[in-house]
Design an enzyme around this catalytic site. Structure first.
Site, PDB file in Angstrom:
ATOM      1  N   ARG A  59      82.330 -33.423  58.894  1.00 54.11           N
ATOM      2  CA  ARG A  59      82.904 -32.547  59.928  1.00 54.11           C
ATOM      3  C   ARG A  59      83.755 -33.349  60.901  1.00 54.11           C
ATOM      4  NH1 ARG A  59      80.185 -31.143  64.121  1.00 54.11           N
ATOM      5  NH2 ARG A  59      78.200 -30.935  63.060  1.00 54.11           N
ATOM      6  N   TYR A 112     100.689 -12.405  65.038  1.00 55.15           N
ATOM      7  CA  TYR A 112      99.777 -12.159  63.921  1.00 55.15           C
ATOM      8  C   TYR A 112      98.580 -11.349  64.442  1.00 55.15           C
ATOM      9  CZ  TYR A 112      96.816 -13.064  59.906  1.00 55.15           C
ATOM     10  OH  TYR A 112      96.012 -12.917  58.803  1.00 55.15           O
ATOM     11  N   ASP A 184     103.544 -21.054  66.175  1.00 55.42           N
ATOM     12  CA  ASP A 184     102.972 -20.743  64.861  1.00 55.42           C
ATOM     13  C   ASP A 184     104.141 -20.763  63.876  1.00 55.42           C
ATOM     14  OD1 ASP A 184     102.129 -19.474  62.521  1.00 55.42           O
ATOM     15  OD2 ASP A 184     100.733 -18.149  63.578  1.00 55.42           O
ATOM     16  N   LYS A 209      99.670 -19.874  53.391  1.00 59.19           N
ATOM     17  CA  LYS A 209     100.928 -19.240  52.989  1.00 59.19           C
ATOM     18  C   LYS A 209     101.806 -20.247  52.232  1.00 59.19           C
ATOM     19  CE  LYS A 209      98.863 -16.051  55.330  1.00 59.19           C
ATOM     20  NZ  LYS A 209      99.059 -15.779  56.737  1.00 59.19           N
TER      21      LYS A 209
HETATM   22  C1  LIG Z   1      98.133 -15.582  57.890  1.00 57.12           C
HETATM   23  C2  LIG Z   1      98.588 -15.962  59.236  1.00 57.12           C
HETATM   24  C3  LIG Z   1      97.703 -16.483  60.195  1.00 57.12           C
HETATM   25  C4  LIG Z   1      96.215 -16.620  59.928  1.00 57.12           C
HETATM   26  O1  LIG Z   1      95.960 -17.554  58.937  1.00 57.12           O
HETATM   27  P1  LIG Z   1      94.644 -17.527  57.979  1.00 57.12           P
HETATM   28  O2  LIG Z   1      94.875 -18.703  57.115  1.00 57.12           O
HETATM   29  O3  LIG Z   1      94.669 -16.217  57.251  1.00 57.12           O
HETATM   30  O4  LIG Z   1      93.458 -17.650  58.857  1.00 57.12           O
HETATM   31  C5  LIG Z   1      98.214 -16.863  61.420  1.00 57.12           C
HETATM   32  N1  LIG Z   1      99.528 -16.729  61.707  1.00 57.12           N
HETATM   33  C6  LIG Z   1     100.410 -16.208  60.816  1.00 57.12           C
HETATM   34  C7  LIG Z   1     101.837 -16.064  61.214  1.00 57.12           C
HETATM   35  C8  LIG Z   1      99.982 -15.804  59.564  1.00 57.12           C
HETATM   36  O5  LIG Z   1     100.853 -15.292  58.690  1.00 57.12           O
END
Ligand SMILES: *Cc1c(COP(=O)(O)O)cnc(C)c1O
Length: 394
Positions: A59, A112, A184, A209
């Site tokens: 961790r 998001y 983000d 993604k």
């Molecule tokens: C999918 C997504 C998240 C969250 O990510 P996870 O891996 O599903 O926890 C945050 N911000 C954006 C822009 C996303 O597309």
């Protein structure tokens, strides 16, 4: 990497890993271990005291994860990186680390859904309030800043409307007040947009993604100054514990190697599909960052390399028309998420953005007939043929 900084396409493959240190293994080994043994009690004492470097417990650090963290830091042009078990583990670790009770956060006017949910929870539990802004001018942003403003949190492109926020404008204002800017960067990946180069302080990814890219892992990444990343790893990451598994880190290292190749293809395909959609009589509007009709095209040209792989469009008609379109598709998949080899299509009003009240959704431009398309790596002609036959049936 020593000496001269390598090109992005080279760094995605080599950065942070030296085969010589791992018995020549070309692929980074997966260190599937929970803990690490100490040779003596005193060595354990020195490791815990921070007097001797080395691993203690997974961790707190793992060699496979470490390779990923060094690689993403270089790709985002940051000092250090940290990996998490999901994008939301990364977002929550960063926002909780940067705020205390009664603080204030300024956000882009599209977020998001779960980030929106986290901010709601922080307001209810800790009275941390949030203002949303399109950040269209420096003045608009300055007007929102208060003494207790702790973070400016931005998503660009904004999901699913594909509007953009000028990151340089935001950082110029933030620096006047010494407020950290968090971006983000999930929709662009470091290949298309590098917020730290534009003066932002912290970058977050849902690595689920484009970075993973194959629809088989949930993970998150954070990049920033070493002092911030060290603090994060020793506070909200260590004590809340949203770490990534060594195997998932390995999957991301594998995915990253092809990020530039994949993204170029995603963008090529998306550009082709945008042109086709714009000429189809059943399509009312198309939203894409690099499209000539995008009102934020000039921002796109200064801060993004290309428009990315996500397109939104509205069909003529209502919600049932949008749902009919999805139902009439052949091989294209109905699913949320994005950035995978498979083209994924979804209906934001009833799926990703369903938790946002109807009138707020309208203000954000998320109509009932809006559809989001994550263009995959298939032949664009096949993607279009499937979309076209479904549109023709409407
Ligand atoms: C999918 C997504 C998240 C969250 O990510 P996870 O891996 O599903 O926890 C945050 N911000 C954006 C822009 C996303 O597309």
């Amino acid at each position: 990497m020593t000496q001269k900084q390598k090109h992005f396409e080279t760094a995605v493959i080599h950065e942070g890993y030296d085969t010589k240190e791992m018995l020549g293994s070309l692929s980074p080994p997966i260190f599937q271990t929970s803990t690490y043994t100490f040779e003596t009690a005193e060595q354990g004492e020195r490791r815990f005291a921070g007097e001797e470097s080395g691993y203690i417990y997974s961790r707190l650090g793992n060699p496979t994860v470490r390779v990923l963290e060094e690689r993403i830091a270089t790709l985002e042009k940051g000092e250090a990186g940290l990996a998490f078990g999901s994008g939301m583990a990364a977002v929550s670790a960063v926002l909780i680390a940067l705020t205390k009770a009664n603080d204030h956060i300024i956000c882009s006017s599209g977020l998001y859904g779960c980030t929106f949910g986290l901010l709601t929870m922080m307001r209810e539990k800790y009275n941390i309030t949030t203002d949303f802004s399109e950040m269209k001018s420096k003045e608009a942003l300055r007007n929102l800043i208060r003494p207790e403003t702790a973070v400016i949190y931005v998503e660009t492109p904004i999901n699913p409307t594909m509007r953009l926020i000028d990151l340089q404008r935001v950082t110029e204002v933030a620096k006047e007040y010494d407020i950290p800017v968090v971006v983000d960067n999930t929709f662009s990946s470091p290949y298309l947009q590098q917020p730290l180069e534009l003066g932002c302080d912290i970058v977050i990814h849902s690595a689920t993604k484009y970075i993973g890219g194959h629809g088989d892992v949930i993970a998150g990444l954070v990049v920033g100054k070493k002092s911030f990343i060290d603090m994060l790893s020793q506070t909200t990451q260590k004590d809340i514990g949203g770490i990534i598994s060594p195997f998932d880190a390995w999957l991301l290292l594998r995915g990253l190697k092809t990020l530039p190749v994949r993204l170029d293809r995603h963008c090529d395909n998306a550009e082709k599909i945008v042109n086709q959609l714009k000429n189809h009589p059943k399509v009312a509007h198309v939203y894409y960052p690099a499209d000539d009709d995008n009102p934020d095209l000039s921002i796109m040209k200064t801060q993004m390399k290309r428009g990315g792989g996500v397109i939104s469009f509205e069909v003529e008609g209502d919600k049932s028309r949008a749902q009919q379109l999805l139902n009439r598709l052949g091989f294209l998949k109905i699913a949320v998420s994005l950035g995978d080899a498979e083209t994924l299509i979804e209906h934001p009003a009833t799926m990703t953005h369903a938790s946002i009240p109807f009138d707020v959704r309208q203000q954000m431009g998320i109509t009932d007939q809006l559809i989001r398309l994550s263009v995959g790596l298939e032949a664009w002609e096949d993607i279009w043929a499937d979309l076209e036959q479904a549109l023709d049936q409407l």
